[in-house]
Enzyme design. Structure first.
Site, PDB file in Angstrom:
ATOM      1  N   SER A  48       0.899  -1.128   0.167  1.00 27.52           N
ATOM      2  CA  SER A  48      -0.039   0.003   0.006  1.00 27.52           C
ATOM      3  C   SER A  48       1.013   1.201   0.172  1.00 27.52           C
ATOM      4  O   SER A  48       1.833   1.434  -0.881  1.00 27.52           O
ATOM      5  CB  SER A  48      -0.927   0.041   0.959  1.00 27.52           C
ATOM      6  N   HIS A  74      -2.548  -1.380  -3.401  1.00 27.62           N
ATOM      7  CA  HIS A  74      -3.654  -0.138  -3.325  1.00 27.62           C
ATOM      8  C   HIS A  74      -3.377   1.091  -4.109  1.00 27.62           C
ATOM      9  O   HIS A  74      -2.480   2.009  -3.824  1.00 27.62           O
ATOM     10  CB  HIS A  74      -3.719   0.435  -1.837  1.00 27.62           C
ATOM     11  N   ASP A  84      -4.741  -4.120   6.077  1.00 28.33           N
ATOM     12  CA  ASP A  84      -5.264  -5.187   5.040  1.00 28.33           C
ATOM     13  C   ASP A  84      -3.744  -5.989   4.823  1.00 28.33           C
ATOM     14  O   ASP A  84      -2.764  -5.692   4.918  1.00 28.33           O
ATOM     15  CB  ASP A  84      -5.361  -4.266   3.707  1.00 28.33           C
TER      16      ASP A  84
END
Length: 191
Positions: free
Chosen positions: A15, A42, A135
């Site tokens: 991310s 992401h 996540d």
């Protein structure tokens, strides 16, 4: 060395700070790397990511944005497209989903890791890199529960340590490594 034997697939999640980390990691993969590589980064959902084009220039393997029902080929890197979950449907095909975001993320690292663990079990290596959310924590747990291996980027080195820290607290890891150490191990992969 905490390798699946044989290494049948590699999943990577990243991310915040992930573009630079992936540039380094994908750049380290030799052209002879045989396992398919599935990646969730992401990215903003409202515009094309351009990530496969950007990172493809650093990688000796073909780098693609995944399509629904796309065949899985050895030695190829597949990125989740913006605003779609990427799932490993079988050893032969990928799937895209517009199911609800997981932890505010679509694509979700957890969704990719969990689906890959169900297909590849002991033959899967999961790598979780820098990020600012949690996540990946459930996904790492699923990979390890299925008998696969999980490497997590050393939080001290990560541009955003929250994601590695969350996964370590929730699921542990088979190895906690600096990015350079991961790259060296991937170069010597048994794949």
């Amino acid at each position: 060395m905490a390798w699946p034997s044989p290494l049948e697939a590699l999943v990577i999640g990243a991310s915040a700070g992930g573009v630079a980390a992936l540039q380094t990691m994908l750049g380290s993969l030799p052209g002879s790397f045989q396992a398919p590589v599935f990646v969730v980064l992401h990215v903003p959902k409202d515009r094309p990511s351009g990530i496969p084009e950007l990172l493809g220039g650093y990688c000796a393997l073909p780098v693609l944005e995944a399509d629904d029902k796309q065949p899985v080929r050895p030695g190829h890197v597949y990125f989740a497209p913006p605003d779609y979950h990427l799932l490993v449907e079988s050893r032969d095909a990928l799937a895209l989903s517009m199911d609800e975001p997981v932890l505010f993320s679509r694509p979700s690292i957890d969704v990719l890791f969990e689906s890959a663990a169900a297909v590849y079990d002991r033959g899967l290596l999961a790598i979780l890199l820098t990020g600012a959310s949690s996540d990946g924590s459930e996904g790492v747990a699923a990979v390890r529960a299925a008998g696969g291996k999980a490497w997590i980027q050393c939080p001290v080195e990560a541009a955003a340590p929250a994601m590695p820290n969350a996964a370590l607290a929730h699921a542990g890891a088979d190895a906690v490594l600096r990015l350079g150490e991961m790259c060296e191990r991937l170069k010597g992969s048994p794949a």
